[in-house]
Design a protein around this motif. Structure first.
Motif, PDB file in Angstrom:
ATOM      1  N   ILE A  95      37.750  40.329  45.198  1.00 57.67           N
ATOM      2  CA  ILE A  95      36.218  40.788  45.013  1.00 57.67           C
ATOM      3  C   ILE A  95      35.450  40.113  45.777  1.00 57.67           C
ATOM      4  O   ILE A  95      35.497  38.948  46.256  1.00 57.67           O
ATOM      5  N   CYS A  96      34.693  40.924  46.425  1.00 55.02           N
ATOM      6  CA  CYS A  96      33.838  40.992  47.645  1.00 55.02           C
ATOM      7  C   CYS A  96      32.631  40.371  47.244  1.00 55.02           C
ATOM      8  O   CYS A  96      31.924  41.020  46.572  1.00 55.02           O
ATOM      9  N   THR A  97      32.266  39.025  47.697  1.00 56.35           N
ATOM     10  CA  THR A  97      30.945  38.438  47.390  1.00 56.35           C
ATOM     11  C   THR A  97      29.847  39.137  48.064  1.00 56.35           C
ATOM     12  O   THR A  97      28.753  38.856  47.635  1.00 56.35           O
ATOM     13  N   SER A  98      30.048  39.814  49.021  1.00 56.88           N
ATOM     14  CA  SER A  98      28.997  40.461  49.704  1.00 56.88           C
ATOM     15  C   SER A  98      28.552  41.781  49.069  1.00 56.88           C
ATOM     16  O   SER A  98      27.548  42.060  48.642  1.00 56.88           O
ATOM     17  N   CYS A  99      29.536  42.732  48.772  1.00 56.23           N
ATOM     18  CA  CYS A  99      29.205  44.111  48.688  1.00 56.23           C
ATOM     19  C   CYS A  99      29.592  44.325  47.012  1.00 56.23           C
ATOM     20  O   CYS A  99      29.198  45.420  46.547  1.00 56.23           O
ATOM     21  N   GLY A 100      30.610  43.643  46.502  1.00 51.61           N
ATOM     22  CA  GLY A 100      30.902  43.662  45.031  1.00 51.61           C
ATOM     23  C   GLY A 100      32.230  44.388  44.884  1.00 51.61           C
ATOM     24  O   GLY A 100      32.591  44.639  43.775  1.00 51.61           O
ATOM     25  N   TYR A 128      47.636  35.199  27.944  1.00 55.55           N
ATOM     26  CA  TYR A 128      47.445  36.229  29.103  1.00 55.55           C
ATOM     27  C   TYR A 128      46.525  35.322  30.056  1.00 55.55           C
ATOM     28  O   TYR A 128      45.946  34.242  29.768  1.00 55.55           O
ATOM     29  N   HIS A 129      46.511  35.848  31.156  1.00 57.57           N
ATOM     30  CA  HIS A 129      45.571  35.134  32.157  1.00 57.57           C
ATOM     31  C   HIS A 129      44.691  36.149  33.149  1.00 57.57           C
ATOM     32  O   HIS A 129      45.258  37.142  33.044  1.00 57.57           O
ATOM     33  N   GLU A 130      43.598  35.684  33.546  1.00 59.30           N
ATOM     34  CA  GLU A 130      43.036  36.639  34.451  1.00 59.30           C
ATOM     35  C   GLU A 130      42.863  35.552  35.728  1.00 59.30           C
ATOM     36  O   GLU A 130      42.411  34.600  35.604  1.00 59.30           O
ATOM     37  N   LEU A 131      43.413  36.263  36.961  1.00 56.62           N
ATOM     38  CA  LEU A 131      43.150  35.764  38.358  1.00 56.62           C
ATOM     39  C   LEU A 131      42.158  36.637  39.012  1.00 56.62           C
ATOM     40  O   LEU A 131      42.416  37.847  39.396  1.00 56.62           O
ATOM     41  N   GLU A 132      41.255  36.076  39.624  1.00 52.84           N
ATOM     42  CA  GLU A 132      40.315  36.995  40.775  1.00 52.84           C
ATOM     43  C   GLU A 132      40.208  35.948  41.719  1.00 52.84           C
ATOM     44  O   GLU A 132      39.789  34.543  41.659  1.00 52.84           O
ATOM     45  N   PHE A 133      40.205  36.378  42.910  1.00 52.36           N
ATOM     46  CA  PHE A 133      39.970  35.576  44.296  1.00 52.36           C
ATOM     47  C   PHE A 133      38.716  36.359  44.848  1.00 52.36           C
ATOM     48  O   PHE A 133      38.525  37.550  44.745  1.00 52.36           O
ATOM     49  N   PHE A 134      37.843  35.586  45.291  1.00 47.74           N
ATOM     50  CA  PHE A 134      36.365  35.970  45.698  1.00 47.74           C
ATOM     51  C   PHE A 134      36.245  35.473  47.359  1.00 47.74           C
ATOM     52  O   PHE A 134      36.880  34.632  47.841  1.00 47.74           O
ATOM     53  N   GLY A 135      35.773  36.547  48.052  1.00 50.11           N
ATOM     54  CA  GLY A 135      35.467  36.129  49.374  1.00 50.11           C
ATOM     55  C   GLY A 135      34.874  37.493  50.051  1.00 50.11           C
ATOM     56  O   GLY A 135      34.290  38.285  49.377  1.00 50.11           O
ATOM     57  N   THR A 136      34.968  37.482  51.314  1.00 47.18           N
ATOM     58  CA  THR A 136      34.415  38.642  52.129  1.00 47.18           C
ATOM     59  C   THR A 136      35.148  39.662  52.487  1.00 47.18           C
ATOM     60  O   THR A 136      36.092  39.537  53.262  1.00 47.18           O
TER      61      THR A 136
END
Length: 141
Positions: A95-100, A128-136
């Motif tokens: 997930i992009c922290t700039s544009c979403g 179950y699990h949920e895995l999200e990585f955040f960055g640009t």
């Protein structure tokens, strides 16, 4: 999609949710989509646009999220994206922290083995699990 739709409807019925045309069309839209979709995208989709208004789609998404049938993704200040929680279809996301923007990670999930170990050691069911990585993202960098 054909086999998953009846299974989803049955899950809803077992949780006491009514089977409606809007529910069926929402599931069909998400099953056909190659990526998570926003509320606006869902409400404006060909299957749902003539079925119900945006507020109805939102209420339906909330109810399904509360019953762990739908997963909400995204940053709180950005538009949320929605995807189905299916036992045989798992995706982790960038997930992009700039544009979403959101995209599925195209790599094996490193958490599956840990999830199985936790299931066996604790006796938890329907884990179950949920895995999200955040960055640009590259476009915003």
């Amino acid at each position: 999609m054909d086999a998953e739709l009846p299974s989803l409807i049955q899950r809803c019925r077992s949780l006491g949710l009514r089977r409606t045309k809007a529910l069926e069309q929402l599931f069909a839209t998400l099953l056909e989509s190659p990526r998570p979709m926003t509320l606006s995208e869902l409400a404006e989709s060909p299957r749902l646009a003539d079925q119900c208004d945006k507020a109805t789609v939102f209420r339906l998404l909330q109810r399904l999220e509360n019953h762990a049938i739908i997963r909400r993704l995204g940053l709180h200040e950005r538009a949320a994206y929605f995807t189905l929680l299916l036992p045989d279809r798992h995706h982790d996301y960038l997930i992009c922290t700039s544009c979403g923007s959101i995209e599925a990670i195209k790599a094996p999930c490193p958490v599956h083995a840990l999830e199985e170990e936790i299931r066996e050691s604790t006796g938890f069911q329907n884990l179950y699990h949920e895995l999200e990585f955040f960055g640009t993202c590259p476009a915003c960098a």
